[in-house]
Design an enzyme around this catalytic site. Structure first.
Site, PDB file in Angstrom:
ATOM      1  N   SER A 262      46.338 -41.618 -36.180  1.00  0.00           N
ATOM      2  CA  SER A 262      46.341 -40.875 -36.888  1.00  0.00           C
ATOM      3  C   SER A 262      46.396 -40.708 -38.915  1.00  0.00           C
ATOM      4  O   SER A 262      46.713 -42.907 -39.148  1.00  0.00           O
ATOM      5  CB  SER A 262      47.508 -39.712 -36.765  1.00  0.00           C
ATOM      6  N   LYS A 263      46.336 -39.612 -39.278  1.00  0.00           N
ATOM      7  CA  LYS A 263      46.346 -40.593 -40.602  1.00  0.00           C
ATOM      8  C   LYS A 263      47.832 -41.585 -41.458  1.00  0.00           C
ATOM      9  O   LYS A 263      47.664 -42.132 -42.188  1.00  0.00           O
ATOM     10  CB  LYS A 263      46.270 -39.140 -42.015  1.00  0.00           C
TER      11      LYS A 263
END
Ligand code: GLU
Length: 505
Positions: A262-263
Site C-alpha cells: 500500500s501507499k
C-alpha cells in the site's frame, strides 16, 4: 479457427495517481502485445463519476511516456474502435443494456437504497440473487403496467444481471488454470443506473472488450472475483466465440512479504509507490515518484518486470527489447510478489553502470550547475567514470564527487588525528614543491616522479598518500590520489596543499 490477432488493453479508472502495481500490469500488457505483434489499447474507464479525479488521465499518460511504454490505440492515440473514454460511449452501453433486457438476461429493479438496507437488516448476508429477487420490487415481480408506470413517472431504477443459480462457471486463466465458481455465490450485479444514465464497470468493461476485439485480458489479481461474472456476461450476449483469455497477475506484497503493498508502506519505509510525483488536487498532498526520486526509467521497467515473472534462469538485467523477447505469461507466478525496494535501488545502480560516462555526466550536469559550479564536460565525464560505481542514484554523485569541484574548507578531525603525522607538514611542503616543478602534470608522469621521490627519501608510501589525500579532499575518502590531482590540475592541487599545510601545520 484462425489465430486471433493479439489485442490487449490497459484500462485504468482516472481516480488518482497510477499505483506502481498498475504500471506493472500495463508493462506486462505491453510486453505481451509487442511480443505477438499485437495492439495495445489505452482505455479510460470513467463511468464512476464520483471517483473522477482531474489530472489523473494526463498523469497516467505522462508516466508511460517517461517509462517508454507505448500504445497503439486509445485515448490520445486515436484508432478505429473509439471513442476510448467510457464516458463518451453512453449510447453504446444503453443499446447493449437493452439487448440484455430484451432477451431476458437482465431485469429492471426499483428497490430504493432504504428498501435494500431494510432487507440487509432483515436477512443475514442478504444478497440480491435468484433466492431473493422474487421478494423484491423489480420487473420480474411487478405487473408489466406497474413497471411501465414507474418508468413513465421517472422513478429511478437500476438494471440487474439475472444470474441463473447453481451453474458451474469456468474461468480459463493462463496463470491460474481452470478457476471454477458456482454461480449461486454471485449476486445479480447492477449493470446500469438510470440516475446517471451510466453503466457500471462490469457492463462497460465487457461491451468494450468485445467491441474493441480484445483477445487477452491481463490484469491484477484483485479483478479475479469479477471474472466469472464477466464470463457470464459474454455468454448472455452470445459472444462466447470472442471471449478473451484471462490472465490475473499476482498481487504486489509488502516488502516484509505479508499483505498487499500500500501507499502507507512506501511512506513508512521511504520509497515511492507512484511512477511520477503526484499532487493530489483534493487534499493538496504531494506523494513522491520514481522519476523525481532519481530512478532511471530502464531500471524501473526491469525491476517491475521481475515482480511476478522471471525468465526461467537467474538473468536479472534485461532491456525492454530483451523483455519483449523473453516475457512469457505462462511463467508468471500465482503467488504474490514481494516488493523488495532495495532491489529497485540495486537495479538503478546497475543501470547507472551500464550507461556511458557521457550519458551519466549529462544527467549529473544540471545538479552540478545547481550548486553554482561551472565545469567542462570532459572533466565531468572523467569524474563520473571514476565515481559512478559508488552510487545508486545520479544525484548521490554530488556528495560523492563534491571535492573535485569545491576545495575543502575544513579537515575531518578523525582523519587528521590518524593521518596527519609529525612530519606531514614538512613532507607535504616538499611534495608541493616537487609537483609545482613538473612540466607534465599527467597522471602517469606525476605517479612516476612522486613514487621515485618517496623511494629516494625512504618515506612510507601510505603515510605520504594519506596526508596528500587529506590536503586535497579534506577527509579520508575518494579514488586514487593521482586520479584526483590530475583532474584538479596543477594549480588547484598546489593551492589546496599549501592551504592545508597552513591550517594543519
Ligand atoms: N478499470 C479497471 C481498473 O481500474 C480495469 C480492470 C480491468 O482491467 O478489467 O483497473
Amino acid at each position: 479457427m484462425a489465430e486471433r490477432k493479439v489485442r490487449v488493453r490497459f484500462a485504468p479508472s482516472p481516480t488518482g495517481a497510477l499505483h506502481i502495481g498498475g504500471v506493472r500490469t500495463a508493462l506486462y500488457n505491453y510486453l505481451f502485445a509487442r511480443q505477438h505483434g499485437g495492439d495495445l489499447i489505452f482505455r479510460i474507464e470513467d463511468t464512476d463519476s464520483h471517483r473522477f479525479v482531474p489530472g489523473a488521465e494526463e498523469y497516467i499518460l505522462e508516466s508511460f511516456r517517461w517509462l517508454g511504454i507505448t500504445f497503439d490505440e486509445g485515448v490520445s492515440f486515436g484508432g478505429e474502435h473509439g471513442p476510448y473514454r467510457q464516458s463518451e460511449r453512453r449510447d453504446i452501453y444503453k443499446k447493449y443494456v437493452q439487448v440484455l433486457l430484451d432477451n431476458g438476461k437482465a431485469y429492471i429493479a426499483f428497490d430504493t437504497p432504504e428498501e435494500l438496507e431494510a432487507k440487509r437488516k432483515e436477512i443475514a448476508n442478504f444478497q440480491y440473487d435468484a433466492s431473493t429477487r422474487g421478494a423484491m420490487r423489480n420487473s420480474l415481480t411487478l405487473p408489466k403496467e406497474e413497471v411501465e408506470r414507474l418508468m413513465a413517472e421517472g422513478k429511478q431504477y437500476v438494471v440487474r444481471f439475472k444470474i441463473e443459480p447453481n451453474e458451474e462457471v469456468h474461468v480459463n486463466d493462463i496463470i491460474r488454470g481452470d478457476v471454477v465458481v458456482n454461480s449461486s455465490i454471485l449476486d445479480d450485479k447492477v449493470l446500469y443506473k438510470s440516475a446517471d444514465e451510466l453503466p457500471t464497470y462490469h457492463l462497460a468493461n465487457i461491451v468494450d472488450d468485445h467491441l474493441m476485439e480484445v483477445s487477452h485480458v491481463i490484469r491484477g489479481e484483485e479483478w479475479l472475483p469479477s471474472a466469472p461474472l464477466h464470463v457470464l456476461l459474454y455468454r448472455a450476449f452470445g459472444w462466447e466465440d470472442s471471449m478473451p483469455q484471462f490472465a490475473h497477475l499476482p498481487l504486489l506484497l509488502k516488502p516484509e512479504g505479508n499483505g498487499k503493498l500500500s501507499k502507507r508502506d512506501g511512506d513508512r519505509l521511504g520509497f515511492p509507490v507512484f511512477p511520477l510525483e503526484w499532487h493530489d488536487p483534493k487534499t493538496g498532498e504531494v506523494s513522491s515518484g520514481y522519476r523525481e526520486s532519481g530512478y532511471l526509467p530502464e531500471a524501473v521497467i526491469n525491476f517491475l518486470a521481475l515482480l511476478g515473472w522471471n525468465p526461467g534462469n537467474d538473468q536479472e538485467i534485461m532491456s525492454m527489447d530483451e523483455l519483449v523477447r523473453l516475457f512469457d505469461l505462462h511463467r508468471c507466478s500465482k503467488a504474490g510478489a514481494r516488493f523488495d525496494f532495495e532491489k529497485g535501488k540495486w537495479f538503478n545502480h546497475e543501470y547507472i553502470l551500464l550507461k556511458s560516462d557521457e550519458d551519466v555526466a549529462k544527467l549529473f550536469l544540471p545538479i552540478v550547475k545547481e550548486q553554482g559550479i561551472d565545469v567542462p564536460m570532459d572533466t565531468l565525464v572523467k569524474v563520473v567514470g571514476m565515481m559512478k560505481s559508488r552510487v545508486n542514484f545520479v544525484k548521490e554523485l554530488w556528495d560523492t564527487c563534491k571535492f573535485f569541484f569545491v576545495a575543502p574548507d575544513s579537515y575531518d578531525e578523525k582523519t587528521v588525528k590518524k593521518r596527519w603525522k609529525e612530519d606531514s607538514a614538512q613532507c607535504m611542503a616538499a611534495l608541493a614543491d616537487l609537483l609545482e616543478s613538473l612540466d607534465d602534470f599527467s597522471l602517469e608522469h606525476q605517479e612516476e616522479v612522486v613514487m621515485k621521490w618517496i623511494a629516494d627519501n625512504g618515506y612510507h608510501t601510505g603515510n605520504i598518500m594519506n596526508a596528500f589525500r587529506l590536503t586535497l579532499v579534506g577527509e579520508g575518502k575518494g579514488p586514487q590520489m593521482f586520479d584526483i590531482s590530475s583532474v584538479l590540475g596543477q594549480e588547484e592541487t598546489i593551492r589546496r596543499m599549501r592551504r592545508a599545510i597552513e591550517v594543519l601545520k
